[in-house]
Design a protein around this motif. Structure first.
Motif, mmCIF file in Angstrom:
data_model
loop_
_atom_site.group_PDB
_atom_site.id
_atom_site.type_symbol
_atom_site.label_atom_id
_atom_site.label_comp_id
_atom_site.label_asym_id
_atom_site.label_seq_id
_atom_site.Cartn_x
_atom_site.Cartn_y
_atom_site.Cartn_z
ATOM 1 N N ILE A 118 4.960 -8.959 38.722
ATOM 2 C CA ILE A 118 5.033 -9.571 40.053
ATOM 3 C C ILE A 118 3.627 -9.767 40.596
ATOM 4 O O ILE A 118 2.821 -8.835 40.625
ATOM 5 C CB ILE A 118 5.819 -8.690 41.031
ATOM 6 N N LEU A 119 3.338 -10.984 41.033
ATOM 7 C CA LEU A 119 2.081 -11.281 41.708
ATOM 8 C C LEU A 119 2.399 -11.624 43.159
ATOM 9 O O LEU A 119 3.231 -12.492 43.430
ATOM 10 C CB LEU A 119 1.351 -12.447 41.037
ATOM 11 N N VAL A 120 1.741 -10.933 44.085
ATOM 12 C CA VAL A 120 1.920 -11.190 45.515
ATOM 13 C C VAL A 120 0.643 -11.816 46.054
ATOM 14 O O VAL A 120 -0.456 -11.290 45.835
ATOM 15 C CB VAL A 120 2.237 -9.897 46.284
ATOM 16 N N GLU A 121 0.787 -12.941 46.757
ATOM 17 C CA GLU A 121 -0.377 -13.667 47.290
ATOM 18 C C GLU A 121 -0.178 -13.907 48.783
ATOM 19 O O GLU A 121 0.837 -14.463 49.209
ATOM 20 C CB GLU A 121 -0.546 -15.002 46.553
ATOM 21 N N LEU A 122 -1.179 -13.483 49.577
ATOM 22 C CA LEU A 122 -1.124 -13.629 51.032
ATOM 23 C C LEU A 122 -1.827 -14.929 51.429
ATOM 24 O O LEU A 122 -2.975 -14.933 51.889
ATOM 25 C CB LEU A 122 -1.774 -12.420 51.712
ATOM 26 N N VAL A 123 -1.122 -16.017 51.256
ATOM 27 C CA VAL A 123 -1.694 -17.345 51.480
ATOM 28 C C VAL A 123 -2.159 -17.518 52.922
ATOM 29 O O VAL A 123 -3.211 -18.118 53.190
ATOM 30 C CB VAL A 123 -0.665 -18.440 51.118
ATOM 31 N N GLY A 124 -1.394 -16.984 53.867
ATOM 32 C CA GLY A 124 -1.723 -17.150 55.275
ATOM 33 C C GLY A 124 -3.017 -16.471 55.687
ATOM 34 O O GLY A 124 -3.582 -16.776 56.745
ATOM 35 N N ARG A 166 8.298 -13.557 28.836
ATOM 36 C CA ARG A 166 7.260 -14.533 29.213
ATOM 37 C C ARG A 166 7.245 -14.810 30.720
ATOM 38 O O ARG A 166 6.211 -15.137 31.288
ATOM 39 C CB ARG A 166 7.467 -15.847 28.454
ATOM 40 N N GLY A 167 8.377 -14.665 31.378
ATOM 41 C CA GLY A 167 8.487 -15.045 32.786
ATOM 42 C C GLY A 167 7.699 -14.160 33.727
ATOM 43 O O GLY A 167 7.466 -12.982 33.473
ATOM 44 N N GLN A 168 7.280 -14.753 34.841
ATOM 45 C CA GLN A 168 6.530 -14.051 35.879
ATOM 46 C C GLN A 168 7.163 -14.344 37.238
ATOM 47 O O GLN A 168 7.775 -15.394 37.433
ATOM 48 C CB GLN A 168 5.074 -14.535 35.888
ATOM 49 N N VAL A 169 7.000 -13.405 38.154
ATOM 50 C CA VAL A 169 7.521 -13.569 39.514
ATOM 51 C C VAL A 169 6.340 -13.664 40.466
ATOM 52 O O VAL A 169 5.444 -12.816 40.447
ATOM 53 C CB VAL A 169 8.424 -12.377 39.910
ATOM 54 N N VAL A 170 6.324 -14.711 41.291
ATOM 55 C CA VAL A 170 5.241 -14.907 42.253
ATOM 56 C C VAL A 170 5.832 -14.909 43.666
ATOM 57 O O VAL A 170 6.783 -15.637 43.943
ATOM 58 C CB VAL A 170 4.491 -16.234 42.004
ATOM 59 N N ILE A 171 5.263 -14.066 44.517
ATOM 60 C CA ILE A 171 5.671 -14.002 45.923
ATOM 61 C C ILE A 171 4.507 -14.495 46.766
ATOM 62 O O ILE A 171 3.417 -13.912 46.725
ATOM 63 C CB ILE A 171 6.052 -12.566 46.326
ATOM 64 N N PRO A 200 2.967 -23.255 30.202
ATOM 65 C CA PRO A 200 4.284 -23.762 30.585
ATOM 66 C C PRO A 200 5.375 -22.721 30.468
ATOM 67 O O PRO A 200 5.278 -21.775 29.677
ATOM 68 C CB PRO A 200 4.519 -24.909 29.582
ATOM 69 N N ASP A 201 6.405 -22.886 31.292
ATOM 70 C CA ASP A 201 7.602 -22.061 31.201
ATOM 71 C C ASP A 201 7.297 -20.572 31.443
ATOM 72 O O ASP A 201 7.875 -19.700 30.797
ATOM 73 C CB ASP A 201 8.274 -22.234 29.837
ATOM 74 N N THR A 202 6.354 -20.305 32.385
ATOM 75 C CA THR A 202 6.021 -18.913 32.698
ATOM 76 C C THR A 202 6.529 -18.483 34.076
ATOM 77 O O THR A 202 6.747 -17.291 34.297
ATOM 78 C CB THR A 202 4.497 -18.670 32.645
ATOM 79 N N LEU A 203 6.684 -19.429 34.988
ATOM 80 C CA LEU A 203 7.134 -19.069 36.346
ATOM 81 C C LEU A 203 8.642 -18.880 36.364
ATOM 82 O O LEU A 203 9.410 -19.827 36.257
ATOM 83 C CB LEU A 203 6.729 -20.168 37.340
ATOM 84 N N ALA A 204 9.057 -17.625 36.491
ATOM 85 C CA ALA A 204 10.489 -17.316 36.482
ATOM 86 C C ALA A 204 11.081 -17.439 37.871
ATOM 87 O O ALA A 204 12.172 -17.981 38.061
ATOM 88 C CB ALA A 204 10.717 -15.903 35.947
ATOM 89 N N GLU A 205 10.368 -16.912 38.869
ATOM 90 C CA GLU A 205 10.838 -16.972 40.248
ATOM 91 C C GLU A 205 9.659 -17.138 41.181
ATOM 92 O O GLU A 205 8.597 -16.553 40.968
ATOM 93 C CB GLU A 205 11.623 -15.704 40.622
#
Length: 206
Positions: A118-124, A166-171, A200-205
């Motif tokens: 899981i990668l969490v990114e605080l864009v704001g 392979r999948g990754q979760v990005v929040i 390619p095909d790495t973003l699961a959610e």
């Protein structure tokens, strides 16, 4: 603390992308690809194959394999040109990648219940001016540091029996997003293109 019911847990497990089954279903094309790329992990081959299948679903299996070979060759050339493998083991680049995480306000916080990172990114909370300056002054380094993060996510150790190796979760926390962020559209598009072309095909959610 709330606990999911067994029924809910089973449903989630059923809906997750099961790449182990996909490997079996695509055993023949994967075997052909391994003759061309014997060192590439099977899930990398599957990811590129699936990308070609999804982009041109009406193509024949032979055409999908041909397109996959072309894409993988381009990616291997790109990785060599930017020195991605070397950077992953270089103290200077590793330090810069950690600083890059601070710049873009993100971090890898662990794995979800399915074993995916899981990668969490605080864009704001982005300092838009600093990000724009970094990406403009040295776009090659900016792209390379981003690629290092995706490479780290892709190669992270997964739990035994993980259905999606392979999948990754990005929040992405967008609280605080403002008009200033739109000045980064071009930068974000170029990064997204790198992901699409070479991971390619790495973003699961999301």
């Amino acid at each position: 603390k709330l606990h999911p019911s067994p029924c809910t847990t089973r449903t989630k497990l059923m809906t997750i992308l099961n790449r182990l089954i996909l490997l079996k279903e695509n055993a023949s094309p994967i075997q052909q690809l391994r003759h061309e790329f014997p060192v590439s992990p099977p899930h990398e081959l599957l990811g590129f194959l699936r990308a070609c299948q999804l982009e041109t679903p009406l193509d024949t299996n032979e055409q999908h394999i041909k397109n996959t070979v072309t894409r993988l060759r381009k990616t291997h050339k790109w990785r060599a040109e930017i020195g991605l493998e070397e950077a992953m083991n270089d103290d200077h680049w590793v330090k810069n990648e950690n600083q890059h995480r601070s710049l873009l306000q993100y971090d890898i916080v662990g794995n979800d219940v399915h074993g995916r990172p899981i990668l969490v990114e605080l864009v704001g909370r982005w300092n838009v001016e600093r990000i724009l300056a970094n990406s403009t002054n040295d776009p090659a380094a900016f792209t390379k540091l981003h690629a290092m993060t995706i490479e780290r996510l892709t190669t992270m150790e997964r739990s035994k029996g993980c259905l999606d190796p392979r999948g990754q979760v990005v929040i992405m926390d967008c609280l605080g997003l403002s008009r200033a962020h739109f000045s980064l559209v071009s930068t974000l598009q170029s990064i997204s293109q790198v992901d699409a072309d070479h991971f390619p095909d790495t973003l699961a959610e999301l």
